[in-house]
Design an enzyme around this catalytic site. Structure first.
Site, PDB file in Angstrom:
ATOM      1  N   GLU A 248      43.235  53.269  30.900  1.00 46.89           N
ATOM      2  CA  GLU A 248      42.443  52.590  31.931  1.00 46.89           C
ATOM      3  C   GLU A 248      42.766  51.097  31.989  1.00 46.89           C
ATOM      4  O   GLU A 248      42.964  50.530  33.058  1.00 46.89           O
ATOM      5  CB  GLU A 248      40.938  52.757  31.655  1.00 46.89           C
ATOM      6  CG  GLU A 248      40.422  54.190  31.731  1.00 46.89           C
ATOM      7  CD  GLU A 248      40.539  54.810  33.108  1.00 46.89           C
ATOM      8  OE1 GLU A 248      40.805  54.083  34.085  1.00 46.89           O
ATOM      9  OE2 GLU A 248      40.379  56.038  33.214  1.00 46.89           O
TER      10      GLU A 248
ATOM     11  N   ASN B  79      44.726  49.134  34.997  1.00 47.01           N
ATOM     12  CA  ASN B  79      44.069  48.027  35.705  1.00 47.01           C
ATOM     13  C   ASN B  79      44.953  46.793  35.767  1.00 47.01           C
ATOM     14  O   ASN B  79      45.011  46.109  36.792  1.00 47.01           O
ATOM     15  CB  ASN B  79      42.745  47.679  35.017  1.00 47.01           C
ATOM     16  CG  ASN B  79      41.627  48.614  35.431  1.00 47.01           C
ATOM     17  OD1 ASN B  79      41.794  49.457  36.305  1.00 47.01           O
ATOM     18  ND2 ASN B  79      40.474  48.470  34.788  1.00 47.01           N
TER      19      ASN B  79
ATOM     20  N   ARG C 199      41.000  54.527  44.337  1.00 49.12           N
ATOM     21  CA  ARG C 199      40.499  54.228  42.998  1.00 49.12           C
ATOM     22  C   ARG C 199      39.062  54.732  42.914  1.00 49.12           C
ATOM     23  O   ARG C 199      38.307  54.632  43.879  1.00 49.12           O
ATOM     24  CB  ARG C 199      40.542  52.720  42.720  1.00 49.12           C
ATOM     25  CG  ARG C 199      41.923  52.101  42.850  1.00 49.12           C
ATOM     26  CD  ARG C 199      42.959  52.765  42.012  1.00 49.12           C
ATOM     27  NE  ARG C 199      42.572  52.841  40.597  1.00 49.12           N
ATOM     28  CZ  ARG C 199      43.140  53.646  39.719  1.00 49.12           C
ATOM     29  NH1 ARG C 199      44.084  54.469  40.090  1.00 49.12           N
ATOM     30  NH2 ARG C 199      42.753  53.631  38.471  1.00 49.12           N
TER      31      ARG C 199
HETATM   32  N1  LIG Z   1      43.163  43.501  34.836  1.00 45.41           N
HETATM   33  C1  LIG Z   1      42.483  43.275  35.974  1.00 45.41           C
HETATM   34  N2  LIG Z   1      42.821  42.251  36.802  1.00 45.41           N
HETATM   35  C2  LIG Z   1      42.157  42.022  37.960  1.00 45.41           C
HETATM   36  N3  LIG Z   1      41.107  42.773  38.378  1.00 45.41           N
HETATM   37  C3  LIG Z   1      40.702  43.796  37.608  1.00 45.41           C
HETATM   38  C4  LIG Z   1      41.365  44.098  36.369  1.00 45.41           C
HETATM   39  N4  LIG Z   1      40.739  45.168  35.813  1.00 45.41           N
HETATM   40  C5  LIG Z   1      39.739  45.485  36.653  1.00 45.41           C
HETATM   41  N5  LIG Z   1      39.712  44.682  37.738  1.00 45.41           N
HETATM   42  C6  LIG Z   1      38.729  44.741  38.858  1.00 45.41           C
HETATM   43  O1  LIG Z   1      37.629  45.538  38.453  1.00 45.41           O
HETATM   44  C7  LIG Z   1      37.421  46.597  39.378  1.00 45.41           C
HETATM   45  C8  LIG Z   1      36.871  47.826  38.660  1.00 45.41           C
HETATM   46  O2  LIG Z   1      37.808  48.352  37.726  1.00 45.41           O
HETATM   47  P1  LIG Z   1      37.733  49.875  37.292  1.00 45.41           P
HETATM   48  O3  LIG Z   1      36.356  50.144  36.798  1.00 45.41           O
HETATM   49  O4  LIG Z   1      38.848  50.168  36.386  1.00 45.41           O
HETATM   50  O5  LIG Z   1      37.889  50.670  38.667  1.00 45.41           O
HETATM   51  P2  LIG Z   1      39.195  50.942  39.563  1.00 45.41           P
HETATM   52  O6  LIG Z   1      40.415  50.663  38.747  1.00 45.41           O
HETATM   53  O7  LIG Z   1      39.080  52.379  39.923  1.00 45.41           O
HETATM   54  O8  LIG Z   1      39.087  50.029  40.742  1.00 45.41           O
HETATM   55  C9  LIG Z   1      38.768  46.818  40.035  1.00 45.41           C
HETATM   56  O9  LIG Z   1      38.653  47.430  41.301  1.00 45.41           O
HETATM   57  C10 LIG Z   1      39.298  45.386  40.116  1.00 45.41           C
HETATM   58  O10 LIG Z   1      38.746  44.709  41.209  1.00 45.41           O
HETATM   59 MG   LIG Z   2      40.708  51.133  36.812  1.00 47.56          MG
END
Ligand SMILES: Nc1ncnc2c1ncn2[C@@H]1O[C@H](COP(=O)(O)OP(=O)(O)O)[C@@H](O)[C@H]1O
Ligand SMILES: [Mg+2]
Lengths: 126, 137
Positions: free
Chosen positions: B42, B46, B100
């Protein structure tokens, strides 16, 4: 056609039984695999007379939240034509992911793809 | 253990496999291994698709073992997160058009004992995951 490399080609098999598209997933269902699967499966759904979609996990024991997105997305696609989605041969690891994400509330679960084909169509007649 | 990978979806499997191999010395159960693999997957995903927006970049993975505790730190130098609290809400995603599910942080929280997120807009994001392996006795 989407060109997959040898390993990727071996890892994903598609089969059409009656009005169902069965996707046999035999490699980790992560963001990378999802990108390979999405386009191909949608093309098959749109090209054929596909009403329901079945994901088989017999040869798979890893999935992350990208897989949830894939299943939901395909479910929405068949839903618009009155179809449903099902998962089969779900092992312990995959089951935990499904439970946590609440996926079983909208997606049906069967033992085998054959049972899913029968079950999805039986319910439709009611 | 320190690993630097290119931001490329093919490296997701590699990253979680390396971390899993690294922690096998603690004799984790299959379930614990699956937990850690999912959480790492995960965080790395991300970084690739949110942090670097599917473009180029490097992701650093640091893994430490202290006694029966493991700590995995995953860092990118991507766009950063403007509102961490909001980002961590289940089902919240800024990329619905990429299908997502918004469950990434929820999975990290569920599968690990501790999750800490540090982020600065324009600088990057660091996710710290910790978990105790084995019986607490
Ligand atoms: N490493 C990262 N850099 C920038 N934004 C991030 C990062 N990790 C998470 N995010 C932000 O947090 C939100 C939620 O992450 P997550 O719970 O993994 O859901 P998803 O990946 O399905 O969108 C993402 O949609 C993004 O906007
Ligand atoms: Mg994610």
């Amino acid at each position: 056609m989407i060109i997959l490399n040898q390993k990727e080609q071996e890892a994903i098999h598609y089969e059409i039984q009656q009005n169902c598209l069965i996707i046999y997933i035999s490699q980790d269902l992560d963001h990378h695999t999802v990108n390979l699967l999405r386009e191909q499966s949608d093309r098959l759904i749109d090209a054929g007379d596909i009403r329901h979609i079945i994901f088989d996990f017999r040869e798979n024991d890893f999935m992350d939240s990208s897989g949830i997105g894939l299943i939901m997305g395909r479910y929405k696609r068949v839903m618009f034509r009155g179809g449903k989605a099902a998962v089969t041969n779900v092992g312990k690891e995959i089951e935990r992911i499904f439970n946590l994400s609440g996926l079983f509330q909208i997606i049906e679960r069967y033992g085998t793809p054959e049972q899913a084909v029968a079950g999805l169509n039986a319910k439709r007649e009611k | 253990m320190k690993l630097i990978i290119d931001s490329n979806s093919q490296n997701e499997a590699f990253a979680r496999t390396v971390v899993a191999a690294y922690i096998t010395r603690l004799d984790p159960t299959l379930e614990e291994l699956a937990d850690v693999k999912t959480a790492v997957s995960e965080a790395v995903t991300n970084s690739i698709l949110h942090g670097y927006n599917n473009g180029e970049g490097e992701i650093e993975i640091i893994c430490e073992i202290k006694g029966q505790d493991i700590m995995v730190e995953i860092t990118d130098h991507g766009v950063g997160i403007p509102d961490i609290e909001k980002a961590m809400e289940p089902l919240y995603t800024t990329k619905p058009e990429w299908e997502r599910s918004g469950m990434g942080f929820a999975f990290m929280e569920a599968f690990m004992d501790e999750l800490e997120v540090y982020s600065e807009v324009g600088k990057g994001t660091r996710v710290k995951l910790s978990k105790h392996i084995g019986d607490r006795t």
